[in-house]
Design a protein around this motif. Structure first.
Motif, PDB file in Angstrom:
ATOM      1  N   VAL A 181      -0.682  15.983   8.850  1.00 52.61           N
ATOM      2  CA  VAL A 181      -0.005  15.428   7.672  1.00 52.61           C
ATOM      3  C   VAL A 181       0.528  14.026   7.969  1.00 52.61           C
ATOM      4  N   ALA A 182       1.068  13.830   9.176  1.00 48.52           N
ATOM      5  CA  ALA A 182       1.586  12.513   9.545  1.00 48.52           C
ATOM      6  C   ALA A 182       0.482  11.468   9.567  1.00 48.52           C
ATOM      7  N   LEU A 183      -0.697  11.845  10.037  1.00 49.67           N
ATOM      8  CA  LEU A 183      -1.820  10.906  10.051  1.00 49.67           C
ATOM      9  C   LEU A 183      -2.237  10.531   8.630  1.00 49.67           C
ATOM     10  N   VAL A 184      -2.147  11.489   7.709  1.00 46.61           N
ATOM     11  CA  VAL A 184      -2.410  11.164   6.301  1.00 46.61           C
ATOM     12  C   VAL A 184      -1.404  10.113   5.820  1.00 46.61           C
ATOM     13  N   GLY A 185      -0.149  10.260   6.265  1.00 48.13           N
ATOM     14  CA  GLY A 185       0.856   9.270   5.914  1.00 48.13           C
ATOM     15  C   GLY A 185       0.516   7.894   6.453  1.00 48.13           C
ATOM     16  N   VAL A 186      -0.035   7.830   7.666  1.00 46.38           N
ATOM     17  CA  VAL A 186      -0.431   6.542   8.245  1.00 46.38           C
ATOM     18  C   VAL A 186      -1.553   5.904   7.415  1.00 46.38           C
ATOM     19  N   ILE A 187      -2.463   6.716   6.899  1.00 49.33           N
ATOM     20  CA  ILE A 187      -3.532   6.186   6.042  1.00 49.33           C
ATOM     21  C   ILE A 187      -2.937   5.554   4.785  1.00 49.33           C
ATOM     22  N   PHE A 188      -1.904   6.196   4.234  1.00 48.14           N
ATOM     23  CA  PHE A 188      -1.232   5.625   3.067  1.00 48.14           C
ATOM     24  C   PHE A 188      -0.572   4.294   3.427  1.00 48.14           C
ATOM     25  N   ILE A 189       0.023   4.219   4.620  1.00 46.38           N
ATOM     26  CA  ILE A 189       0.647   2.958   5.046  1.00 46.38           C
ATOM     27  C   ILE A 189      -0.399   1.860   5.206  1.00 46.38           C
ATOM     28  N   ALA A 190      -1.537   2.208   5.807  1.00 47.25           N
ATOM     29  CA  ALA A 190      -2.611   1.220   5.987  1.00 47.25           C
ATOM     30  C   ALA A 190      -3.277   0.871   4.662  1.00 47.25           C
ATOM     31  N   HIS A 191      -3.369   1.857   3.738  1.00 51.03           N
ATOM     32  CA  HIS A 191      -4.038   1.745   2.428  1.00 51.03           C
ATOM     33  C   HIS A 191      -5.215   0.765   2.452  1.00 51.03           C
ATOM     34  N   PRO A 192      -6.275   1.127   3.198  1.00 46.15           N
ATOM     35  CA  PRO A 192      -7.452   0.252   3.229  1.00 46.15           C
ATOM     36  C   PRO A 192      -8.059   0.111   1.838  1.00 46.15           C
ATOM     37  N   SER A 193      -8.561  -1.077   1.548  1.00 50.08           N
ATOM     38  CA  SER A 193      -9.104  -1.357   0.215  1.00 50.08           C
ATOM     39  C   SER A 193     -10.334  -0.512  -0.092  1.00 50.08           C
ATOM     40  N   SER A 194     -11.051  -0.063   0.939  1.00 47.57           N
ATOM     41  CA  SER A 194     -12.233   0.768   0.717  1.00 47.57           C
ATOM     42  C   SER A 194     -11.862   2.119   0.115  1.00 47.57           C
ATOM     43  N   ILE A 195     -10.609   2.543   0.308  1.00 41.41           N
ATOM     44  CA  ILE A 195     -10.150   3.824  -0.241  1.00 41.41           C
ATOM     45  C   ILE A 195      -9.242   3.605  -1.450  1.00 41.41           C
ATOM     46  N   PHE A 196      -8.306   2.676  -1.341  1.00 43.32           N
ATOM     47  CA  PHE A 196      -7.290   2.497  -2.368  1.00 43.32           C
ATOM     48  C   PHE A 196      -7.615   1.378  -3.346  1.00 43.32           C
ATOM     49  N   GLY A 197      -8.667   0.602  -3.061  1.00 44.86           N
ATOM     50  CA  GLY A 197      -8.991  -0.508  -3.937  1.00 44.86           C
ATOM     51  C   GLY A 197      -8.029  -1.665  -3.743  1.00 44.86           C
ATOM     52  N   SER A 198      -8.052  -2.619  -4.638  1.00 41.09           N
ATOM     53  CA  SER A 198      -7.180  -3.782  -4.565  1.00 41.09           C
ATOM     54  C   SER A 198      -5.768  -3.386  -4.978  1.00 41.09           C
ATOM     55  N   ILE A 199      -4.777  -3.716  -4.131  1.00 39.85           N
ATOM     56  CA  ILE A 199      -3.393  -3.356  -4.401  1.00 39.85           C
ATOM     57  C   ILE A 199      -2.504  -4.566  -4.182  1.00 39.85           C
ATOM     58  N   ASP A 200      -1.306  -4.485  -4.727  1.00 37.93           N
ATOM     59  CA  ASP A 200      -0.350  -5.581  -4.574  1.00 37.93           C
ATOM     60  C   ASP A 200       0.217  -5.598  -3.167  1.00 37.93           C
ATOM     61  N   ALA A 201       0.604  -6.777  -2.716  1.00 37.20           N
ATOM     62  CA  ALA A 201       1.207  -6.923  -1.387  1.00 37.20           C
ATOM     63  C   ALA A 201       2.650  -6.456  -1.418  1.00 37.20           C
ATOM     64  N   ASP A 202       3.281  -6.446  -0.238  1.00 30.24           N
ATOM     65  CA  ASP A 202       4.678  -6.073  -0.145  1.00 30.24           C
ATOM     66  C   ASP A 202       5.533  -6.998  -0.997  1.00 30.24           C
ATOM     67  N   THR A 203       6.613  -6.450  -1.548  1.00 26.45           N
ATOM     68  CA  THR A 203       7.542  -7.240  -2.345  1.00 26.45           C
ATOM     69  C   THR A 203       8.299  -8.207  -1.445  1.00 26.45           C
ATOM     70  N   VAL A 204       8.307  -9.488  -1.830  1.00 29.36           N
ATOM     71  CA  VAL A 204       9.004 -10.509  -1.050  1.00 29.36           C
ATOM     72  C   VAL A 204       9.891 -11.318  -1.982  1.00 29.36           C
ATOM     73  N   ASP A 205      11.169 -11.379  -1.658  1.00 28.01           N
ATOM     74  CA  ASP A 205      12.113 -12.216  -2.389  1.00 28.01           C
ATOM     75  C   ASP A 205      12.142 -13.584  -1.714  1.00 28.01           C
ATOM     76  N   THR A 206      11.505 -14.572  -2.344  1.00 29.14           N
ATOM     77  CA  THR A 206      11.389 -15.881  -1.719  1.00 29.14           C
ATOM     78  C   THR A 206      12.733 -16.575  -1.541  1.00 29.14           C
ATOM     79  N   SER A 207      13.730 -16.179  -2.312  1.00 31.37           N
ATOM     80  CA  SER A 207      15.051 -16.788  -2.156  1.00 31.37           C
ATOM     81  C   SER A 207      15.734 -16.325  -0.882  1.00 31.37           C
ATOM     82  N   LEU A 208      15.330 -15.132  -0.380  1.00 29.07           N
ATOM     83  CA  LEU A 208      15.904 -14.605   0.856  1.00 29.07           C
ATOM     84  C   LEU A 208      15.004 -14.818   2.055  1.00 29.07           C
TER      85      LEU A 208
END
Length: 382
Positions: free
Chosen positions: A161-188
């Protein structure tokens, strides 16, 4: 109305109780010292990760091996002085019978530490921290494979189950498709390098390899057992990491020493070594005071501190898939850790020194080492 002698004695007794009874704040401190120490240790550990990431980002551009050198050379000096001062048995090289294992443990540790510092450059602290929570399960698997220690069905399930979680963290585009990047507050956000998908995937791979390096280190520690003091193990690890990183900085093309820019960077490099020993003290005290599952669960607060540093320094928060994957990894590894039964207390149990690499590669591995000891005693009884 005159008071009787008995009433007078009762009042005096009650007044003494009032004096001896600690305040609510003091009672809370006394009941939770172990948890507080462990939580503070996790904050220190996340601080060290933040320093490493900060010195690799933006205009600093320090190589991971330079940070390994700064970290472990300080550790080597402090550990040698401490062992000399306290007359640690078999100082400084340990018993001949385990020196080969100590060298192997140092090699695994050096590899794991380099992978950790390399991946921190490209991954947010929170994601890197969550991946390191795999260390206890992988160590259990290694002990099962190489030392014939039990590896329960629940632990195997938690690992999958933990390895499945790592796949979600990696979220390769071949599986998850195009996704948004991490949220970044440019003011901070401070100075941070742009990370390509290829670099991110490479960093996750390095982080996973670091997990196996840490697991290898703790498996060899299991073999060494009580034949070598923990600080002797630390000395082997620190000297090999210091010499190895120095040779790489001197002779490997494309890798070189970067002179720190100003007093702040010099102070941060020094803190890498000093904070390691602060963390060691806090872990030692905390794990001695509270060995319950509650203390084990507090080890997972490191991800909260990592999230805080990510937001405060770089204005970054993980995307949805990373948060889902992180939740899966934390839930599965915490569930696996809480399945462990409490170790019986020994009357002659002495003060246990927490291995320095525990602090560097994830404090949660302390629980693994204690579990391995319990399994060894069970196997001997059978």
């Amino acid at each position: 109305m005159a008071r009787t002698a008995e009433e007078t004695r009762n009042e005096e007794y009650e007044s003494l109780l009032e004096v001896d009874t600690p305040s609510a704040w003091k009672q809370t401190w006394l009941n939770n010292r172990g948890v507080i120490y462990i939580t503070a240790a996790e904050a220190v550990g996340s601080s060290m990760d933040a320093i490493v990431r900060f010195l690799q980002q933006g205009g600093h551009r320090m190589h991971a091996l330079q940070l390994v050198f700064a970290r472990m050379s300080t550790t080597f000096i402090i550990s040698m002085l401490y062992m000399w001062w306290t007359n640690v048995p078999d100082f400084p090289l340990g018993k001949k019978s385990v020196r080969g294992w100590l060298i192997l443990r140092a090699l695994f540790g050096f590899f794991g530490l380099f992978c950790l510092y390399y991946s921190v450059h490209y991954l947010p602290l929170a994601e890197n921290t969550v991946i390191r929570f795999l260390v206890p399960i992988v160590t259990s698997w290694a002990c099962y494979t190489f030392l014939s220690q039990p590896f329960s069905t629940k632990e195997r399930l938690a690992g999958i189950v933990a390895l499945v979680g790592v796949i979600f963290i990696a979220h390769p585009s071949s599986i998850f498709g195009s996704i948004d990047a991490d949220t970044v507050d440019t003011s901070l956000a401070g100075a941070v390098d742009d990370v390509t998908p290829a670099q991110r995937l490479l960093a996750i791979t390095a982080s996973l390899l670091g997990v196996f390096g840490a697991a290898g280190a703790y498996t060899t520690i299991r073999v060494i057992g009580h034949e070598a003091h923990a600080l002797i193990s630390v000395t082997y690890f620190s000297i090999l990491a210091t010499v190895g990183s120095a040779l790489a900085l001197l002779f490997v093309p494309g890798i070189s020493f970067t002179m720190p820019h100003g007093p702040r960077e010099w102070i941060l490099l020094l803190l890498l070594g000093v904070l390691g020993f602060v963390l060691q003290f806090l872990l030692t005290a905390g794990l001695q005071m509270d060995k319950s599952s509650r203390a084990t669960s507090m080890l997972y607060t490191q991800v909260l501190f990592a999230l805080g540093f990510d937001w405060a320094i770089w204005g970054a928060l993980p995307d949805v898939w990373s948060m889902v994957g992180g939740g899966i990894v934390i839930a599965s590894t915490l569930w696996s850790a809480l399945q462990k039964t409490e170790a019986p207390k020994k009357d002659n149990e002495g003060v246990k020194t927490v291995d320095e690499e525990t602090a560097l590669l994830g404090a949660q591995t302390q629980d693994v080492e204690e579990v391995a000891d319990r399994r060894a005693s069970i196997g001997a009884a059978e």
